[in-house]
Scaffold this motif. Structure first.
Motif, PDB file in Angstrom:
ATOM      1  N   THR A  35     -47.717   6.049 -18.948  1.00 26.06           N
ATOM      2  CA  THR A  35     -48.126   6.031 -17.589  1.00 26.06           C
ATOM      3  C   THR A  35     -47.651   7.088 -16.824  1.00 26.06           C
ATOM      4  OG1 THR A  35     -46.469   4.756 -17.295  1.00 26.06           O
ATOM      5  CG2 THR A  35     -48.429   3.526 -17.944  1.00 26.06           C
ATOM      6  N   LYS A  36     -48.175   7.270 -15.693  1.00 24.30           N
ATOM      7  CA  LYS A  36     -47.532   8.042 -14.451  1.00 24.30           C
ATOM      8  C   LYS A  36     -46.141   7.836 -14.112  1.00 24.30           C
ATOM      9  CE  LYS A  36     -48.210   9.403  -9.806  1.00 24.30           C
ATOM     10  NZ  LYS A  36     -47.332   8.586  -8.889  1.00 24.30           N
ATOM     11  N   GLU A  37     -45.625   6.452 -14.300  1.00 26.05           N
ATOM     12  CA  GLU A  37     -44.115   5.901 -14.262  1.00 26.05           C
ATOM     13  C   GLU A  37     -43.327   6.167 -15.251  1.00 26.05           C
ATOM     14  OE1 GLU A  37     -46.971   4.068 -13.522  1.00 26.05           O
ATOM     15  OE2 GLU A  37     -46.886   3.764 -11.581  1.00 26.05           O
ATOM     16  N   ALA A  38     -43.917   6.466 -16.697  1.00 31.41           N
ATOM     17  CA  ALA A  38     -43.281   6.431 -17.862  1.00 31.41           C
ATOM     18  C   ALA A  38     -43.006   8.069 -17.706  1.00 31.41           C
ATOM     19  CB  ALA A  38     -44.168   6.170 -18.894  1.00 31.41           C
ATOM     20  N   ILE A  39     -44.069   8.904 -17.495  1.00 32.98           N
ATOM     21  CA  ILE A  39     -43.784  10.226 -17.533  1.00 32.98           C
ATOM     22  C   ILE A  39     -42.688  10.646 -16.489  1.00 32.98           C
ATOM     23  CG2 ILE A  39     -45.192  12.401 -16.784  1.00 32.98           C
ATOM     24  CD1 ILE A  39     -46.442  11.483 -19.383  1.00 32.98           C
ATOM     25  N   PHE A  40     -42.816   9.888 -15.042  1.00 30.25           N
ATOM     26  CA  PHE A  40     -41.798  10.275 -14.256  1.00 30.25           C
ATOM     27  C   PHE A  40     -40.415   9.947 -14.862  1.00 30.25           C
ATOM     28  CE2 PHE A  40     -38.699   8.796 -10.911  1.00 30.25           C
ATOM     29  CZ  PHE A  40     -39.143   9.765  -9.809  1.00 30.25           C
ATOM     30  N   ALA A  41     -40.193   8.922 -15.599  1.00 29.79           N
ATOM     31  CA  ALA A  41     -39.049   8.738 -16.051  1.00 29.79           C
ATOM     32  C   ALA A  41     -38.448   9.648 -17.188  1.00 29.79           C
ATOM     33  CB  ALA A  41     -38.939   7.195 -16.733  1.00 29.79           C
ATOM     34  N   ILE A  42     -39.530   9.920 -18.097  1.00 27.11           N
ATOM     35  CA  ILE A  42     -38.848  10.703 -19.161  1.00 27.11           C
ATOM     36  C   ILE A  42     -38.832  12.281 -18.612  1.00 27.11           C
ATOM     37  CG2 ILE A  42     -40.046  12.037 -21.070  1.00 27.11           C
ATOM     38  CD1 ILE A  42     -41.834   9.519 -21.526  1.00 27.11           C
ATOM     39  N   GLN A  43     -39.427  12.618 -17.483  1.00 26.09           N
ATOM     40  CA  GLN A  43     -38.925  14.013 -16.887  1.00 26.09           C
ATOM     41  C   GLN A  43     -37.790  13.905 -16.310  1.00 26.09           C
ATOM     42  OE1 GLN A  43     -41.910  15.460 -14.272  1.00 26.09           O
ATOM     43  NE2 GLN A  43     -40.904  17.435 -14.153  1.00 26.09           N
ATOM     44  N   LEU A  44     -37.379  12.859 -15.499  1.00 29.97           N
ATOM     45  CA  LEU A  44     -36.155  12.881 -15.032  1.00 29.97           C
ATOM     46  C   LEU A  44     -35.014  12.832 -15.953  1.00 29.97           C
ATOM     47  CD1 LEU A  44     -35.216  10.897 -11.786  1.00 29.97           C
ATOM     48  CD2 LEU A  44     -33.807  10.511 -13.914  1.00 29.97           C
ATOM     49  N   ALA A  45     -35.126  11.656 -16.944  1.00 34.43           N
ATOM     50  CA  ALA A  45     -34.026  11.861 -17.941  1.00 34.43           C
ATOM     51  C   ALA A  45     -33.970  13.235 -18.820  1.00 34.43           C
ATOM     52  CB  ALA A  45     -34.409  10.621 -19.126  1.00 34.43           C
ATOM     53  N   LEU A  46     -35.130  13.774 -19.204  1.00 34.78           N
ATOM     54  CA  LEU A  46     -35.026  15.049 -19.769  1.00 34.78           C
ATOM     55  C   LEU A  46     -34.211  16.148 -19.077  1.00 34.78           C
ATOM     56  CD1 LEU A  46     -38.562  15.801 -21.565  1.00 34.78           C
ATOM     57  CD2 LEU A  46     -36.073  15.629 -22.498  1.00 34.78           C
ATOM     58  N   ASN A 101     -17.385   7.073  -3.835  1.00 39.75           N
ATOM     59  CA  ASN A 101     -17.802   8.102  -4.320  1.00 39.75           C
ATOM     60  C   ASN A 101     -19.233   8.535  -3.681  1.00 39.75           C
ATOM     61  OD1 ASN A 101     -15.885   8.251  -6.081  1.00 39.75           O
ATOM     62  ND2 ASN A 101     -16.658   6.795  -7.477  1.00 39.75           N
ATOM     63  N   LEU A 102     -19.977   7.886  -2.808  1.00 41.86           N
ATOM     64  CA  LEU A 102     -21.180   8.252  -2.213  1.00 41.86           C
ATOM     65  C   LEU A 102     -21.274   9.489  -1.836  1.00 41.86           C
ATOM     66  CD1 LEU A 102     -22.726   4.876  -0.623  1.00 41.86           C
ATOM     67  CD2 LEU A 102     -23.241   5.951  -2.820  1.00 41.86           C
ATOM     68  N   THR A 103     -20.371   9.953  -1.326  1.00 37.71           N
ATOM     69  CA  THR A 103     -20.435  11.223  -0.740  1.00 37.71           C
ATOM     70  C   THR A 103     -20.073  12.559  -1.565  1.00 37.71           C
ATOM     71  OG1 THR A 103     -18.219  11.138   0.377  1.00 37.71           O
ATOM     72  CG2 THR A 103     -19.971  10.525   1.630  1.00 37.71           C
ATOM     73  N   CYS A 104     -19.927  12.158  -2.886  1.00 40.86           N
ATOM     74  CA  CYS A 104     -19.535  13.096  -3.965  1.00 40.86           C
ATOM     75  C   CYS A 104     -20.924  13.697  -4.543  1.00 40.86           C
ATOM     76  CB  CYS A 104     -18.895  12.489  -5.111  1.00 40.86           C
ATOM     77  SG  CYS A 104     -18.539  13.717  -6.424  1.00 40.86           S
ATOM     78  N   PRO A 105     -20.855  15.003  -4.538  1.00 39.15           N
ATOM     79  CA  PRO A 105     -22.429  15.667  -4.734  1.00 39.15           C
ATOM     80  C   PRO A 105     -22.666  15.534  -6.258  1.00 39.15           C
ATOM     81  CG  PRO A 105     -20.979  17.270  -3.455  1.00 39.15           C
ATOM     82  CD  PRO A 105     -20.145  16.189  -3.906  1.00 39.15           C
ATOM     83  N   SER A 106     -21.749  15.354  -7.100  1.00 41.21           N
ATOM     84  CA  SER A 106     -22.223  15.211  -8.678  1.00 41.21           C
ATOM     85  C   SER A 106     -21.888  13.916  -9.041  1.00 41.21           C
ATOM     86  CB  SER A 106     -21.412  16.358  -9.354  1.00 41.21           C
ATOM     87  OG  SER A 106     -20.156  16.155  -9.195  1.00 41.21           O
ATOM     88  N   GLY A 107     -22.221  13.726 -10.421  1.00 44.55           N
ATOM     89  CA  GLY A 107     -21.789  12.724 -11.098  1.00 44.55           C
ATOM     90  C   GLY A 107     -22.989  11.385 -11.207  1.00 44.55           C
ATOM     91  N   ARG A 108     -24.536  11.883 -11.010  1.00 36.31           N
ATOM     92  CA  ARG A 108     -25.307  10.817 -11.117  1.00 36.31           C
ATOM     93  C   ARG A 108     -26.044  11.059 -11.986  1.00 36.31           C
ATOM     94  NH1 ARG A 108     -24.092  12.132  -5.990  1.00 36.31           N
ATOM     95  NH2 ARG A 108     -23.210  10.153  -4.720  1.00 36.31           N
ATOM     96  N   GLY A 109     -25.977  12.262 -12.768  1.00 40.06           N
ATOM     97  CA  GLY A 109     -26.910  12.422 -13.898  1.00 40.06           C
ATOM     98  C   GLY A 109     -27.068  11.293 -15.065  1.00 40.06           C
ATOM     99  N   VAL A 110     -25.887  10.956 -15.572  1.00 39.64           N
ATOM    100  CA  VAL A 110     -25.799   9.690 -16.667  1.00 39.64           C
ATOM    101  C   VAL A 110     -26.268   8.706 -16.272  1.00 39.64           C
ATOM    102  CG1 VAL A 110     -24.285   8.783 -18.204  1.00 39.64           C
ATOM    103  CG2 VAL A 110     -24.171  11.333 -17.854  1.00 39.64           C
ATOM    104  N   MET A 111     -25.948   8.323 -15.115  1.00 40.58           N
ATOM    105  CA  MET A 111     -26.467   7.022 -14.645  1.00 40.58           C
ATOM    106  C   MET A 111     -28.108   6.767 -14.473  1.00 40.58           C
ATOM    107  SD  MET A 111     -25.780   5.766 -10.726  1.00 40.58           S
ATOM    108  CE  MET A 111     -26.570   4.374 -11.171  1.00 40.58           C
ATOM    109  N   LEU A 112     -28.595   8.040 -13.875  1.00 36.18           N
ATOM    110  CA  LEU A 112     -29.974   7.780 -14.019  1.00 36.18           C
ATOM    111  C   LEU A 112     -30.731   7.654 -15.310  1.00 36.18           C
ATOM    112  CD1 LEU A 112     -30.603  10.578 -10.876  1.00 36.18           C
ATOM    113  CD2 LEU A 112     -31.097   8.010 -11.052  1.00 36.18           C
ATOM    114  N   ILE A 113     -30.158   8.556 -16.092  1.00 38.87           N
ATOM    115  CA  ILE A 113     -30.645   8.659 -17.756  1.00 38.87           C
ATOM    116  C   ILE A 113     -30.728   7.141 -17.944  1.00 38.87           C
ATOM    117  CG2 ILE A 113     -30.222   9.150 -19.908  1.00 38.87           C
ATOM    118  CD1 ILE A 113     -29.089  11.865 -18.967  1.00 38.87           C
ATOM    119  N   GLN A 114     -29.503   6.436 -18.008  1.00 37.80           N
ATOM    120  CA  GLN A 114     -29.352   5.101 -18.443  1.00 37.80           C
ATOM    121  C   GLN A 114     -30.325   4.101 -17.660  1.00 37.80           C
ATOM    122  OE1 GLN A 114     -25.288   4.535 -18.049  1.00 37.80           O
ATOM    123  NE2 GLN A 114     -24.864   5.221 -20.082  1.00 37.80           N
TER     124      GLN A 114
END
Lengths: 144, 119
Positions: A35-46, A101-114
């Motif tokens: 689905t479009k939603e799954a593709i969105f998720a896979i693209q983001l995680a990749l 940590n909300l105003t820190c520009p980095s450190g969100r990639g791993v949590m988004l993957i999860q």
């Protein structure tokens, strides 16, 4: 349905190569009717995982490679991404959702993957990441 | 490296700088850096910058793009300005919710509401 064949891509550590991996895998996912939603998720995680492997794992050294192996069928996609770095402990990353940590520009990639994958696992060294997304489990695991 | 064409559409009306994106994906790091630099230049040129970022055409963005938005927000606040985001696709809005950045940014469904919220 038999086991789907494993495909392997080896890319040099250049950020422009992230799209190469995404295009190949997303094309297969579309062919399998994800689905479009799954593709969105896979693209983001990749995007997050391959960028991390290139930038943090191999430290943008384009003499080092990132190896991506994946299988996909009409049930799930499993993607393993390995770099040639020293590995890392994902549990050491500060929680980016804390107020301080909300105003820190980095450190969100791993949590988004999860959040967007059905399961995420690392090898002992921490330089190989395996992402699994079930086809019928498209919605992110909201951290609320 | 040759000079790159702007990937933004920028219009200024009634003291508000309206910015929208030409591309559907805000993923590639070089592109993210470029748009970050372009928006930073707009902030530098304004006294109390009032900036509206419209994501109407955007379908994907990465954590690096979120990082650039945070940097832009920090910079706007340092200059006593205001930043608003609008027209964010529901799937992308979910990314803001998961990261709790919906608490940091002032996000409006439509540009009109965002424009009306500037003080």
């Amino acid at each position: 349905m038999g086991e789907s064949p494993q495909k392997t891509m080896v890319i040099p550590s250049r950020l422009a190569e992230v799209a190469t991996v995404q295009n190949a895998i997303l094309s297969d996912a579309k062919d399998q009717g994800y689905t479009k939603e799954a593709i969105f998720a896979i693209q983001l995680a990749l995007d997050e995982a391959v960028t991390n492997a290139i930038r943090h794992g191999n430290k943008l050294d384009d003499t080092k490679n990132v190896t991506v192996q994946y299988t996909i069928d009409d049930q799930r996609i499993s993607i393993t991404i390995c770099d040639e770095g020293e590995g890392f402990d994902p549990y050491e990353i500060p929680d980016p959702t804390l107020d301080e940590n909300l105003t820190c520009p980095s450190g969100r990639g791993v949590m988004l993957i999860q959040a967007y994958m059905t399961s995420v696992s690392y090898n002992d060294k921490g330089n190989c990441l395996t992402l699994v997304k079930n086809k019928e489990c498209a919605l992110p695991k909201n951290s609320e | 490296m040759t000079a790159k064409e702007s990937r933004l559409v920028v219009r200024e009306e009634d003291g508000i700088i309206k910015v929208s994106f030409l591309d559907r994906n805000i993923l590639e790091e070089a592109y993210i850096q470029q748009i970050g630099d372009e928006i930073s230049a707009l902030i530098d040129d304004a006294t109390n910058p009032k900036i509206l970022l419209s994501f109407a055409s955007v379908e994907h963005l990465s954590s690096a793009a979120l990082g650039t938005l945070i940097t832009i927000n920090n910079k706007v606040r340092q200059k006593g300005g205001q930043l608003r985001l609008s027209n964010i696709d529901p799937q992308i809005y979910e990314v803001f919710v998961i990261t709790k950045l919906n608490k940091l940014f002032q996000i409006h469904e439509e540009a009109d509401a965002a424009l009306a919220s500037f003080q």
